[in-house]
Design a protein around this motif. Structure first.
Motif, short mmCIF file in Angstrom:
data_model
loop_
_atom_site.label_atom_id
_atom_site.label_comp_id
_atom_site.label_asym_id
_atom_site.label_seq_id
_atom_site.Cartn_x
_atom_site.Cartn_y
_atom_site.Cartn_z
N GLU A 81 114.84 -41.80 146.99
CA GLU A 81 115.14 -41.98 145.57
C GLU A 81 116.40 -41.24 145.12
O GLU A 81 116.95 -41.54 144.07
CB GLU A 81 113.95 -41.53 144.73
N LYS A 82 116.84 -40.27 145.91
CA LYS A 82 118.04 -39.53 145.54
C LYS A 82 118.73 -39.04 146.80
O LYS A 82 118.07 -38.57 147.74
CB LYS A 82 117.67 -38.35 144.64
N TYR A 83 120.06 -39.16 146.83
CA TYR A 83 120.80 -38.70 148.01
C TYR A 83 122.16 -38.17 147.59
O TYR A 83 122.65 -38.42 146.48
CB TYR A 83 120.98 -39.83 149.02
N MET A 84 122.79 -37.46 148.51
CA MET A 84 124.16 -37.01 148.32
C MET A 84 124.83 -36.96 149.68
O MET A 84 124.22 -36.55 150.67
CB MET A 84 124.21 -35.63 147.65
N ALA A 85 126.08 -37.40 149.73
CA ALA A 85 126.87 -37.37 150.96
C ALA A 85 128.04 -36.42 150.79
O ALA A 85 128.83 -36.56 149.85
CB ALA A 85 127.37 -38.77 151.30
#
Length: 296
Positions: A81-85
């Motif tokens: 539901e939530k990510y960061m790269a």
């Protein structure tokens, strides 16, 4: 009542790209748990391009796009539901780094944040170190990457100082780290650790994790300086091919593991530490926790 959320972190490093999928377990009256669900590592050595010719090659751009498309699909399957790269030294030093980030956003629908060394160190420090930090001890946290190494000093469970240096395994392999950089690291470590009587190292990064795994020790037990030095000497006595065949090291691990050990050993020597703990934490873990606690 238990609530489980799925968060993901993508770490675009100089030696490899990683996708970490984590179960964030919330339970009323209890501390939030972060349980690793899946970790996928893709050995695309971007630093070889960025540090030697100053740009990421077309071949590796294509590989990055394919990897990111795969990461996107995996996150969909896992219902993240939530990510960061986050991209580190290779992408921030390649002159086409920002252009590649835009291409990946367009083709893989993944936004990449190219972070500087200071932010990288702060995110890594967000990793849950509390279970490893005794309030009456002082620790030097060392995270060795392909392009840079982040150092953070903790005392009384609080971060006292943090600094990033352009001294990573891929740079060392390409003989791109001169004596001045080593001298700057030695000076910084000696100055920040001088007020403290006893220092213990905490090491993170794929190479020290592999050395720890080979040791067969329990996770809460440290490695000694002598053991680390013996391993360094032993690995140096083997050829690249022998490290792969006899120790089952990955092809992209068998060469960088030796320069990585040299960094940890020097950090131990200059800080006066005689042991190093190796918890399984790193930038990706820090990204997940920083997202959850609203720090990034």
């Amino acid at each position: 009542m238990i609530s489980i959320k799925k968060y993901a972190a993508i770490d675009i490093g100089s030696n490899a790209m990683r996708l970490l999928i984590t179960n964030v377990v919330e339970q009323e009256g209890k501390e939030t748990q972060f349980n690793k669900n899946e970790l996928i590592r893709v050995p695309i050595r971007l630093g070889q391009d960025a540090f030697t010719v100053g740009e990421i090659t077309e071949e590796n751009i294509d590989r990055m796009i394919d990897a990111m498309k795969a990461f996107k699909l995996l996150m969909k399957v896992y219902k993240v539901e939530k990510y960061m790269a986050c991209a580190t030294s290779a992408m921030r030093e390649a002159y086409n780094g920002k252009e590649i980030a835009e291409i990946i956003k367009k083709k893989a629908d993944i936004k990449i944040d190219i972070i500087d060394g200071k932010k990288e160190a702060l995110i890594i420090a967000t990793s849950d170190l509390s279970q490893f930090l005794n309030t009456d001890e002082t620790y030097l946290y060392v995270d060795v990457g392909g392009g840079s190494t982040e150092f953070s000093l903790f005392s009384d469970s609080k971060m006292v100082a943090s600094k990033s240096f352009k001294n990573g395994t891929v740079r060392l392999l390409n003989e791109m780290v001169n004596d001045i950089v080593w001298q700057e690291i030695e000076k910084w470590i000696r100055i920040i650790t001088e007020p403290y009587e006893k220092i213990t190292l905490i090491g993170s990064g794929g190479n020290i994790n592999k050395i720890f795994k080979l040791s067969g020790k329990m996770q809460d037990k440290p490695l000694s300086y002598m053991y680390l030095n013996n391993q360094y000497q032993y690995l140096n006595s083997l050829t690249y091919e022998q490290r792969i065949a006899e120790l089952a090291l990955n092809t992209d691990r068998a060469d960088v593991i030796i320069p990585a050990l040299s960094i940890y050993l020097k950090a131990m020597k200059w800080s006066g530490a005689n042991k190093i703990y190796v918890p399984k934490i790193g930038l990706a873990d820090g990204i997940v926790k920083a997202m959850y606690y609203g720090k990034i």
